[in-house]
Design an enzyme around this catalytic site. Structure first.
Site, PDB file in Angstrom:
ATOM      1  N   CYS A 142       0.820  -1.208   0.000  1.00 21.75           N
ATOM      2  CA  CYS A 142       0.000   0.000   0.000  1.00 21.75           C
ATOM      3  C   CYS A 142       0.860   1.267   0.000  1.00 21.75           C
ATOM      4  CB  CYS A 142      -0.992  -0.023   1.161  1.00 21.75           C
ATOM      5  SG  CYS A 142      -2.383   1.131   0.891  1.00 21.75           S
ATOM      6  N   HIS A 235      -4.437  -4.310   0.384  1.00 23.61           N
ATOM      7  CA  HIS A 235      -4.182  -4.846   1.726  1.00 23.61           C
ATOM      8  C   HIS A 235      -4.633  -6.305   1.815  1.00 23.61           C
ATOM      9  CE1 HIS A 235      -2.740  -1.367   3.979  1.00 23.61           C
ATOM     10  NE2 HIS A 235      -3.622  -0.626   3.334  1.00 23.61           N
ATOM     11  N   GLU A 237      -3.522  -8.501   3.562  1.00 18.31           N
ATOM     12  CA  GLU A 237      -3.357  -8.972   4.939  1.00 18.31           C
ATOM     13  C   GLU A 237      -4.538  -8.619   5.835  1.00 18.31           C
ATOM     14  OE1 GLU A 237      -2.154  -4.697   5.391  1.00 18.31           O
ATOM     15  OE2 GLU A 237      -2.088  -6.215   3.812  1.00 18.31           O
TER      16      GLU A 237
END
Length: 313
Positions: A142, A235, A237
């Site tokens: 990001c 993102h 994660e």
């Protein structure tokens, strides 16, 4: 294979409850194998939440991974106990003499801040320059992807008028690229950023392989030819509720955030969101560890050499 982390790291209890194979340092020390060494530079405010998210993805691999956590400076944190930082995080001076198989640089809530106004910008530049000579492959996530593109290609900061927030459809390019092994032709991934990553702009100003894009979110995944620098603009994660927590936070601060796209059932924030990107995130990190790190890195990290890497797949 397991992931090795410090015995008392809070994330270990969370990961064990999810049946993720976490190996204690004491047990791992008795194994005569060559584990991968991965450094995570955690720039997010909520350090414990973020480290748990990335450790979860790193664990889903047949490779043993030794993880070290790095903080950008020694300023007090508003969101993470000082004791946690002092116990589990390294200062750059403590690691700069080492070599690592992989480096992950997380995102940061700095989308509207000019690079030169970021308080640790000069230090971040030092770490990224160091990585060229001490790390086999670096994964920029990001905001870090935008910072990496600035430092590696001198690309200007491009910002959207409205924040990109939600879960977006992406399509793959270069189907047989190692980072895309096992990917479906289309997949979902979350974004939460102001940064603008136009595929056309990157194609014009860099030599990156652009591997996945979205009609709405732009470039999602790109890499240098030698796979030593991998850029993820979203993102993968994130937990299922991370976008929700950000949305509620922004509402509480008096902002007027748009409801995250394609996230809540029936587009209703009262409905619990479901993670539709989890399998993609695990596969992406598994591929990065295998094809960009494990199969590229020297067995003896003391003999790390940039000359050992080629720009061909």
């Amino acid at each position: 294979m397991p992931i090795r982390i410090p015995d008392q790291l809070p994330a270990s209890d969370v990961l064990r409850t999810e049946n993720i194979f976490v190996m204690s340092e004491s047990r791992a020390a008795s194994q005569e194998i060559r584990p991968l060494r991965v450094l995570i530079l955690n720039l997010m405010p909520k350090k414990i939440e973020t480290e748990t998210q990335f450790l979860r993805l790193l664990s889903n691999s047949p490779l043993q991974v030794n993880v070290e956590l790095l903080r950008i400076d020694n300023r007090p944190s508003k969101n993470t106990p000082t004791e946690h930082l002092d116990t589990f995080y390294r200062q750059f001076e403590m690691v700069k003499g080492k070599n690592f198989d992989g480096l992950i640089i997380t995102g940061a809530p700095l989308g509207l801040v000019q690079f030169e106004d970021v308080i640790y910008w000069d230090h971040l530049k030092t770490i990224m320059e160091w990585a060229k000579h001490h790390v086999t492959s670096t994964l920029y996530v990001c905001w870090a992807a935008q910072a990496g593109l600035k430092l590696l290609y001198n690309l200007p900061k491009k910002t959207r008028k409205e924040k990109l927030s939600g879960v977006y459809h992406h399509k793959i390019h270069h189907q047989y690229h190692p980072l895309l092994r096992g990917f479906d032709d289309t997949f979902l991934a979350p974004h939460s950023r102001y940064a603008d990553f136009s595929p056309e702009f990157l194609e014009e100003h860099t030599d990156l392989d652009i591997l996945a894009t979205s009609d709405v979110a732009g470039t999602y995944l790109a890499t240098t030819k030698d796979k030593r620098n991998v850029f993820v603009t979203g993102h993968p994660e994130y937990d299922s509720h991370t976008l929700h927590n950000e949305y509620i936070r922004d509402l509480g601060e008096g902002m007027e955030p748009a409801i995250p796209i394609n996230y809540y059932p029936n587009n209703n924030p009262d409905n619990p969101p479901c993670a539709s990107w989890r399998s993609h995130g695990h596969l992406l990190f598994s591929n990065w560890l295998n094809y960009c790190v494990y199969q590229q890195t020297p067995y003896d990290l003391d003999h790390f050499s940039e000359d050992a890497f080629t720009k061909d797949d």
